[in-house]
Design a protein around this motif. Sequence first.
Motif, short mmCIF file in Angstrom:
data_model
loop_
_atom_site.label_atom_id
_atom_site.label_comp_id
_atom_site.label_asym_id
_atom_site.label_seq_id
_atom_site.Cartn_x
_atom_site.Cartn_y
_atom_site.Cartn_z
N ALA A 107 0.84 -1.20 0.00
CA ALA A 107 0.00 0.00 0.00
C ALA A 107 0.87 1.25 0.00
CB ALA A 107 -0.94 -0.01 1.20
N LEU A 108 1.95 1.23 0.77
CA LEU A 108 2.87 2.37 0.79
C LEU A 108 3.51 2.58 -0.57
CD1 LEU A 108 4.44 1.84 4.30
CD2 LEU A 108 3.27 3.91 3.54
N VAL A 109 3.90 1.49 -1.21
CA VAL A 109 4.49 1.59 -2.55
C VAL A 109 3.47 2.17 -3.52
CG1 VAL A 109 5.39 0.23 -4.49
CG2 VAL A 109 6.19 -0.23 -2.16
N SER A 110 2.21 1.80 -3.38
CA SER A 110 1.15 2.34 -4.23
C SER A 110 1.00 3.85 -4.07
CB SER A 110 -0.19 1.68 -3.92
OG SER A 110 -0.14 0.31 -4.20
N LEU A 111 1.42 4.36 -2.92
CA LEU A 111 1.36 5.79 -2.65
C LEU A 111 2.74 6.43 -2.88
CD1 LEU A 111 -0.98 5.78 0.47
CD2 LEU A 111 -1.51 6.64 -1.82
N ASP A 112 3.52 5.81 -3.77
CA ASP A 112 4.82 6.35 -4.20
C ASP A 112 5.87 6.43 -3.10
OD1 ASP A 112 3.77 6.71 -6.81
OD2 ASP A 112 2.88 8.62 -6.18
N GLN A 113 5.82 5.49 -2.18
CA GLN A 113 6.82 5.44 -1.12
C GLN A 113 7.83 4.33 -1.41
OE1 GLN A 113 6.57 7.86 1.57
NE2 GLN A 113 5.30 8.51 -0.15
N HIS A 114 9.03 4.48 -0.89
CA HIS A 114 10.08 3.46 -1.01
C HIS A 114 10.13 2.73 0.32
CE1 HIS A 114 13.88 1.61 -2.14
NE2 HIS A 114 14.29 1.91 -0.91
N VAL A 115 9.93 1.43 0.29
CA VAL A 115 9.98 0.61 1.50
C VAL A 115 11.25 -0.23 1.43
CG1 VAL A 115 8.86 -1.19 2.85
CG2 VAL A 115 7.47 0.52 1.66
N GLU A 116 12.05 -0.17 2.45
CA GLU A 116 13.32 -0.88 2.47
C GLU A 116 13.36 -1.82 3.67
OE1 GLU A 116 17.89 0.55 3.05
OE2 GLU A 116 16.65 1.69 1.64
N ILE A 117 13.75 -3.06 3.41
CA ILE A 117 13.88 -4.04 4.49
C ILE A 117 15.37 -4.34 4.64
CG2 ILE A 117 13.34 -6.39 5.24
CD1 ILE A 117 10.81 -6.17 3.46
N VAL A 118 15.88 -4.20 5.84
CA VAL A 118 17.29 -4.46 6.10
C VAL A 118 17.38 -5.61 7.10
CG1 VAL A 118 19.43 -3.49 7.03
CG2 VAL A 118 17.85 -2.04 5.74
N VAL A 119 18.17 -6.62 6.75
CA VAL A 119 18.39 -7.76 7.63
C VAL A 119 19.86 -7.76 8.03
CG1 VAL A 119 18.30 -10.26 7.85
CG2 VAL A 119 16.59 -9.07 6.46
N ARG A 120 20.11 -7.79 9.34
CA ARG A 120 21.49 -7.83 9.83
C ARG A 120 21.52 -8.65 11.11
NH1 ARG A 120 20.92 -1.78 10.41
NH2 ARG A 120 19.56 -1.60 12.20
N PRO A 121 22.69 -9.15 11.46
CA PRO A 121 22.78 -9.95 12.68
C PRO A 121 22.43 -9.12 13.91
CG PRO A 121 24.83 -10.05 11.40
CD PRO A 121 23.96 -9.02 10.76
N GLY A 122 21.84 -9.79 14.88
CA GLY A 122 21.55 -9.12 16.15
C GLY A 122 22.85 -8.78 16.86
N ARG A 123 22.85 -7.74 17.64
CA ARG A 123 24.03 -7.34 18.40
C ARG A 123 23.81 -7.67 19.87
NH1 ARG A 123 23.79 -1.38 16.23
NH2 ARG A 123 21.66 -2.03 16.05
N PRO A 124 24.89 -7.82 20.60
CA PRO A 124 24.72 -8.13 22.04
C PRO A 124 23.87 -7.10 22.78
CG PRO A 124 27.02 -8.36 21.39
CD PRO A 124 26.29 -7.77 20.21
N THR A 125 23.90 -5.85 22.32
CA THR A 125 23.11 -4.81 23.01
C THR A 125 21.71 -4.69 22.49
OG1 THR A 125 23.94 -3.15 21.47
CG2 THR A 125 25.18 -3.45 23.51
N GLN A 126 21.40 -5.46 21.45
CA GLN A 126 20.06 -5.37 20.84
C GLN A 126 19.53 -6.77 20.58
OE1 GLN A 126 20.09 -3.30 17.11
NE2 GLN A 126 17.89 -3.43 16.85
N ALA A 127 18.38 -7.06 21.13
CA ALA A 127 17.77 -8.38 20.95
C ALA A 127 17.31 -8.54 19.50
CB ALA A 127 16.60 -8.55 21.90
N PRO A 128 17.30 -9.77 18.98
CA PRO A 128 16.75 -9.99 17.66
C PRO A 128 15.29 -9.59 17.64
CG PRO A 128 17.89 -11.95 18.46
CD PRO A 128 17.81 -10.98 19.60
N GLY A 129 14.80 -9.12 16.51
CA GLY A 129 13.40 -8.73 16.44
C GLY A 129 13.10 -7.94 15.18
N ILE A 130 11.92 -7.37 15.12
CA ILE A 130 11.44 -6.59 13.98
C ILE A 130 11.25 -5.16 14.44
CG2 ILE A 130 9.53 -6.25 12.37
CD1 ILE A 130 8.97 -9.27 12.64
N LYS A 131 11.72 -4.22 13.62
CA LYS A 131 11.58 -2.81 13.96
C LYS A 131 11.35 -2.03 12.68
CE LYS A 131 14.08 0.97 16.15
NZ LYS A 131 15.35 1.35 16.78
N VAL A 132 10.40 -1.13 12.68
CA VAL A 132 10.15 -0.24 11.57
C VAL A 132 10.58 1.15 12.01
CG1 VAL A 132 8.41 0.81 10.08
CG2 VAL A 132 8.23 -1.60 10.68
N VAL A 133 11.42 1.78 11.19
CA VAL A 133 11.97 3.09 11.54
C VAL A 133 11.28 4.14 10.71
CG1 VAL A 133 14.05 4.46 11.72
CG2 VAL A 133 14.17 2.01 12.01
#
Length: 105
Positions: free
Chosen positions: A79-105
């Motif tokens: 839906a966001l793409v339909s409204l001319d937005q760029h959606v980017e998904i970034v996958v990276r290893p979890g860090r000791p200070t950050q638990a694995p999970g999903i986050k939208v910025v």
Amino acid sequence: MARTDEPEGTDNVLFDLGFEDAEDLSAKAALAFRLNQLIDQRGLSQAEAAAIIGMTQPKVSQLIRYKIQNISLERLMRALVSLDQHVEIVVRPGRPTQAPGIKVV
């Protein structure tokens, strides 16, 4: 007297409230918030928004009211793409200070 048995909160209020799918709902809420901003900025009716983003008007009504349990992350991203937005998904290893999970910025 101060209580000492209060549970410690997290960054995610939905998790703190006991939602099992708190990460998913948080991501959906962030995407829905942006969609609602775009719909408002463009002055779209629910029917107009539905035609553009490929949802039914009742589904857009749910989205506007943040009733997003039955709307997938993928559908929100499309839906966001339909409204001319760029959606980017970034996958990276979890860090000791950050638990694995999903986050939208």
